[in-house]
Design an enzyme around this catalytic site. Structure first.
Site, mmCIF file in Angstrom:
data_model
loop_
_atom_site.group_PDB
_atom_site.id
_atom_site.type_symbol
_atom_site.label_atom_id
_atom_site.label_comp_id
_atom_site.label_asym_id
_atom_site.label_seq_id
_atom_site.Cartn_x
_atom_site.Cartn_y
_atom_site.Cartn_z
ATOM 1 N NE ARG A 541 33.394 30.761 55.567
ATOM 2 C CZ ARG A 541 32.893 31.264 54.444
ATOM 3 N NH1 ARG A 541 33.528 32.241 53.805
ATOM 4 N NH2 ARG A 541 31.746 30.816 53.960
ATOM 5 C CB SER A 605 29.103 21.083 59.681
ATOM 6 O OG SER A 605 28.974 22.434 59.375
ATOM 7 C CG ASP A 659 27.435 21.639 56.831
ATOM 8 O OD1 ASP A 659 26.522 20.826 57.104
ATOM 9 O OD2 ASP A 659 28.579 21.279 56.471
HETATM 10 C C1 BG6 Z 1 31.356 26.094 53.515
HETATM 11 C C2 BG6 Z 1 30.190 26.318 54.446
HETATM 12 O O1 BG6 Z 1 31.301 26.993 52.468
HETATM 13 O O2 BG6 Z 1 31.312 24.766 53.044
HETATM 14 C C3 BG6 Z 1 30.326 25.353 55.604
HETATM 15 O O3 BG6 Z 1 30.177 27.641 54.926
HETATM 16 C C4 BG6 Z 1 30.369 23.955 55.097
HETATM 17 O O4 BG6 Z 1 29.270 25.529 56.490
HETATM 18 C C5 BG6 Z 1 31.467 23.818 54.075
HETATM 19 O O5 BG6 Z 1 30.577 23.058 56.149
HETATM 20 C C6 BG6 Z 1 31.492 22.458 53.469
HETATM 21 O O6 BG6 Z 1 32.578 22.301 52.564
HETATM 22 P P1 BG6 Z 1 34.019 21.815 52.970
HETATM 23 O O7 BG6 Z 1 34.611 21.427 51.670
HETATM 24 O O8 BG6 Z 1 34.691 22.960 53.603
HETATM 25 O O9 BG6 Z 1 33.851 20.656 53.896
HETATM 26 C C1 GLC Z 2 29.018 15.261 58.138
HETATM 27 C C2 GLC Z 2 28.165 15.745 59.269
HETATM 28 C C3 GLC Z 2 26.994 16.531 58.755
HETATM 29 C C4 GLC Z 2 27.476 17.614 57.829
HETATM 30 C C5 GLC Z 2 28.326 17.021 56.719
HETATM 31 C C6 GLC Z 2 28.840 18.069 55.791
HETATM 32 O O1 GLC Z 2 28.278 14.349 57.427
HETATM 33 O O2 GLC Z 2 27.738 14.645 60.030
HETATM 34 O O3 GLC Z 2 26.295 17.091 59.809
HETATM 35 O O4 GLC Z 2 26.400 18.281 57.286
HETATM 36 O O5 GLC Z 2 29.386 16.330 57.281
HETATM 37 O O6 GLC Z 2 29.678 18.972 56.406
#
Ligand code: BG6
Ligand code: GLC
Ligand code: BG6
Ligand code: GLC
Length: 943
Positions: A541, A605, A659
């Site tokens: 995003r 992340s 994240d």
């Molecule tokens: C989003 C966050 O809402 O959720 C991200 O903005 C995050 O930063 C993500 O990594 C995690 O959820 P998913 O289900 O998309 O892996």
């Molecule tokens: C994985 C990544 C970690 C992140 C998580 C959630 O575990 O290693 O950094 O926060 O996924 O997205």
């Protein structure tokens, strides 16, 4: 008295055919076809009422689901004991069913013995009646030299209305006929039987199924006739069952296929809906019965009442002077003196009149031959009405089946049992004739169950046995996913040890505990426009975040979502970062801000080793990423280089954040108590505010003079905003735990199942992120798929067919798991989701798939809850508090979309950390706002 003389005078004037006076007297009992059609239509309406969940509670015709889903198909086999209780005889039996070959059905051998039931037991304590039943069973085994040691499966025909929730559970709604024992109404009859068998002792018996006699009769007859889908009893009581479409049975989940419904039609009229057909004799029979006001239809039809109806009519006619010259004997006044057997005898073809004379003489009456003709005719009218009413009920059932199946004609067989049907000479013929007249378009065959109902009950049990063995195997497969409190406690302890080890400067740790260089949560004074990039969740995003005038909660947010194709995730690093740069370019175009040179925060992340807020060396890829030449490199530099290569716009990348950290900051902006960030999405991870003094790792940066540096942070950051009560002086830093690595040293091996091993081996990073592979969206579907593969190979699912679809990794995304587990979804919808995924399931398959999903996702939520308990307990102890109030900012599709995950996680954390009051706050705009807040602080510091 005068009236009596007048009537007898009037009738004595008509000395013609004695049957005529009876015809006139019993005018109301002689039902013509229009009336029968009317009754049939009323019964159809009652059936509908009973099937609907809205009207069932008030319905007189209960329409009880029986959980018998199929008629016999010839594959049933085994040796069963059987009990047959509730008809005129109580029987114990042994039934041997041999499997047939192909379409040929097998053979059945039966041995039986009737045990009398002492009268006092019929009105005594229910447990005593069942004690007698199990004693009789024991005697039977003894008499037949059947081993007492071996486990015997048992089928139970119980001919009273029961609300069944499964084949082996049924709550008694009420007694009827000549039974009135105390203390069993509302109780589970199967359980009562099991307890009685235990009390008797010395019997190893497994009660597999309980069936109503109508159902058992349908199954008995269905063994020899595949069209048999209706069961009918016209015996002591009367009742019928039939195969209904599951979609019409509101009380049972599922829409596909059929289930046998026990109509309990005897209750038709209990709500007064038959009052216009009820005579004074019916009222008298009802008033003198065991159950006044109940089983009105049954009392007009069944063997328990026919003789009594005849007696009351004859008595009344005699009193009116229409019979026996007005003389009445004591015997005729006595309840029960005319039985159904008498009725049958009086209507016998040749001897009928003689029999009538003998019966009346036996009653101390002195009948003339006209009296005999008249009384015989009373019998005929009463029994004819009975068969007519049964025909009207049956016609309603058959035409409902025809409508259900949208057929113009229906070929069907009705299996029948009961002493009235079996012993009354004219009854069957009359019944068949009227049914055929009411339904000329149906080809109805009637088959008499000559061996009683136990063969059918054994067939139901054979199916139940197959299901029970399947159930056991599914349970065994899922058992390792069902974690005990002790196991969860251990996980919490291991997580805690991992957190501590990770904070140390030396020694191995599977939990990395990465410093984030974020020293405080937001205070609401942040302002300005920032770009935020968010990579590593389900999507990429790009966002523009505008904190207006430094006023809290006055944030404007614009964003665009981009998907990252798998080949980019797993291509070269250059391709990946070029792709990101291209998405950013597109976003800036979209926002009209290509030349703005905005400060940017980068949510990345994945685990990064940071030495400052704006540098982060990727330790290793996780989840679905594996782009080359990134590990060991600073991802901020990689992004800067890609932007440079593009040479189209410029960005000032001020911060790189995980994240979890972005999420914590986003939520802390709304709730100052938020000091933890949790992601339960594609991956799983947690960050939290740790005290600087506990973070040995940062010492190399702060050097020996770290106190001075810590001082600086207090002045720079801590004093800027509102201080939190009590701990404002304690310098802290947010630690990205990377808890997904717990277990990488084998510490979770005791809870890891063979399915998890498989998932780990097939992953992009075998041996790594073992906790994450048990708990996060990217892997749960895969764990489910491995279990389904195993169950299918074992023949327990999908008829044993392992399809290509089932062999395809990744078919179960989190969103499908969430849908499948939704409580609001009917089984048919689960089936259609599986269908979309290319899996053709039966109803039973769908139930198992849903159960597998449930076991896997529940374990995931519990493990995250145990991990969370370790984190909050650590914070509480850090602060030396007896009780901690804290908020966790949460994001991730698993947490937000799954119907049960959040609840189970919270519950587990609550149980395992009882001294902490943890509030879970879902992040509303994702982690981008948090990244922008961090950027704002970092920017303010540099300005
Ligand atoms: C989003 C966050 O809402 O959720 C991200 O903005 C995050 O930063 C993500 O990594 C995690 O959820 P998913 O289900 O998309 O892996
Ligand atoms: C994985 C990544 C970690 C992140 C998580 C959630 O575990 O290693 O950094 O926060 O996924 O997205
Ligand atoms: C028997 C069945 O043949 O008929 C019983 O085995 C059933 O299960 C009975 O209850 C019904 O008839 P009656 O006349 O004995 O009540
Ligand atoms: C009574 C019972 C019913 C049974 C019938 C025939 O009506 O309520 O369950 O099927 O008798 O025995």
């Amino acid at each position: 008295m005068l009236a009596v003389h007048l009537v007898s005078f009037f009738f004595s004037k008509l000395q013609e055919d004695p049957t005529k006076k009876v015809d006139r007297f019993l005018y109301a009992m002689r039902l013509h076809d229009d009336q029968l059609k009317d009754i049939s239509a009323r019964f159809q309406a009652e059936m509908k009422k009973g099937l609907s969940s809205e009207s069932n509670a008030a319905a007189a015709v209960k329409m009880l689901p029986t959980h018998v889903r199929s008629t016999p198909d010839g594959t049933e086999k085994g040796q069963f004991l059987a009990l047959d209780l509730g008809g005129s005889k109580f029987k114990v039996l042994q039934v041997k069913v041999r499997e047939g070959m192909g379409i040929k059905r097998g053979g059945v051998e039966m041995e039986e013995r009737t045990y009398p039931i002492p009268k006092e037991l019929l009105i005594g304590k229910g447990t005593e009646l069942f004690g007698h039943v199990s004693e009789s069973l024991k005697d039977f085994l003894h008499q037949r030299n059947i081993s007492l040691e071996k486990k015997h499966p048992l089928a139970f025909t119980f001919s009273f209305p029961c609300e069944q929730t499964a084949l082996d559970q049924g709550f008694l709604l009420g007694w009827g006929k000549n039974y009135r024992p105390r203390g069993l109404q509302g109780k589970d009859v199967v359980q009562t039987l099991r307890e009685a068998i235990d009390r008797t002792g010395g019997l190893d018996v497994e009660v597999l199924a309980m069936v109503n006699d109508t159902v058992a009769t349908m199954m008995t007859c269905g063994f020899d006739d595949e069209y048999c889908e209706v069961g009918l009893i016209i015996g002591t009581g009367t009742n019928a069952c039939y195969m209904e479409e599951l979609r019409h049975i509101d009380l049972v989940e599922g829409d596909e296929g059929r289930m046998c419904v026990n109509t309990e039609w005897g209750g038709f009229g209990d709500d007064e809906s038959l009052n216009d057909y009820i005579t004074e004799f019916d009222r008298d029979v009802d008033a003198a019965s065991n159950n006044p006001g109940k089983q009105i239809f049954e009392k007009m039809i069944s063997g328990m009442y026919l003789g009594e109806l005849v007696r009351l009519v004859v008595l009344k006619m005699a009193k009116l002077g229409l019979l026996f010259d007005g003389r009445v004997s004591d015997a005729l006044r006595t309840k029960g003196k005319i039985t159904t057997a008498h009725v049958a005898a009086m209507e016998e073809y040749k001897n009928g009149l003689k029999n009538t004379k003998d019966i009346l003489t036996e009653l101390d009456l002195n009948p003339s031959s006209d009296d005999c003709i008249a009384v015989q005719h009373v019998s005929t009218i009463v029994s004819f009405r009975s068969s007519n009413l049964a025909a009207a009920g049956l016609a309603a059932i058959l035409s409902r089946i025809k409508q259900n199946r949208n057929l113009r004609t229906l070929r069907i067989t009705v299996g029948v049992d009961g002493t009235v049907y079996k012993t009354h000479p004219q009854y069957p013929k009359r019944l068949h004739k009227v049914v055929r007249r009411l339904l000329p378009e149906c080809h109805v065959r009637f088959v008499l169950s000559d061996s009683g109902s136990s063969k059918g009950a054994a067939l139901v049990s054979a199916v139940a046995q197959r299901l029970a063995s399947r159930r056991r195997q599914v349970d065994e497969t899922l058992a390792p996913f069902r974690l005990s409190q002790e196991q969860l406690q251990l996980v919490k302890t291991r997580m805690r040890a991992g957190l501590e080890a990770g904070l140390k400067s030396k020694g191995p740790s599977t939990i990395k505990m990465l410093p984030s260089f974020v020293y405080r949560t937001p205070d609401g004074t942040e302002k300005g426009k920032y770009l935020a990039l968010d990579l590593g969740g389900t999507n990429f995003r790009a966002l523009l975040v505008n904190f207006k005038k430094g006023l809290q909660h006055n944030v404007r947010l614009y964003h665009k979502i981009y998907t990252i194709p798998q080949e980019i995730m797993q291509g070269t690093g250059e391709e990946l970062f070029d792709h990101i740069a291209q998405c950013v370019s597109d976003f800036l175009d979209y926002m009209g801000m290509k030349n703005a040179h905005l400060p940017a925060g980068f949510t990345f992340s994945f685990p990064c080793e940071q030495t400052a807020i704006d540098t982060g060396t990727l330790v290793s890829w996780t989840k679905g990423y594996k782009a080359t030449d990134c590990e060991g490199h600073d991802v901020v530099s990689l992004l800067r280089e890609a932007i440079k290569r593009r040479n189209e716009f410029d960005l000032d990348i001020v911060a790189v954040v995980n994240d979890t950290v972005g999420t914590m900051m986003s939520c802390a902006y709304e709730d100052p108590q938020c000091e933890i960030g949790l992601i339960a999405g594609t991956g799983t991870n947690v960050c939290y505010m740790e005290e600087l003094k506990n973070i040995e790792k940062t010492e190399h940066k702060f050097g020996k003079t770290e106190e001075g540096e810590k001082e600086e942070h207090m002045q720079d950051e801590g004093t800027e905003g509102e201080k939190k009560e009590g701990d404002a002086e304690i310098p802290k830093m947010c630690i990205n735990t990377e808890w997904g690595g717990l277990g990488d040293d084998g510490s979770l091996d005791d809870i890891i199942t063979p399915y998890d091993v498989e998932v780990n081996q097939n992953s992009l990073n075998p041996g790594k992120q073992r906790f994450e592979k048990l708990t996060s969206g990217m892997y749960l579907g895969e764990v489910v798929r491995q279990v389904l593969l195993d169950l299918t190979r074992g023949g327990l699912l999908f008829r044993g067919h392992v399809t290509e679809t089932l062999k395809t990794p990744g078919i179960f995304q989190t969103k499908y798991l969430s849908q499948i587990e939704s409580d609001r979804l009917a089984l048919l919808q689960v089936r259609s989701i599986l269908q979309q995924l290319g899996l053709n399931s039966t109803c039973d398959d769908s139930i198992i798939v849903k159960e597998v999903c449930g076991a896997v996702s529940r374990r995931a939520a519990q493990l995250c809850g145990a991990g969370m308990a370790a984190v909050v307990e650590k914070i509480r102890e850090n602060r030396g508090l007896d009780h901690l109030n804290i908020t966790v900012g949460v994001d991730g599709a698993l947490y937000k979309l799954h119907p049960h995950f959040a609840g189970v996680l919270q519950e587990t954390a609550r149980i395992l950390a009882p001294q902490c009051n943890v509030t879970f706050l879902p992040s509303e705009e994702g982690s981008g706002k948090g990244a922008a807040l961090i950027t704002a602080v970092a920017r303010q510091k540099h300005d």
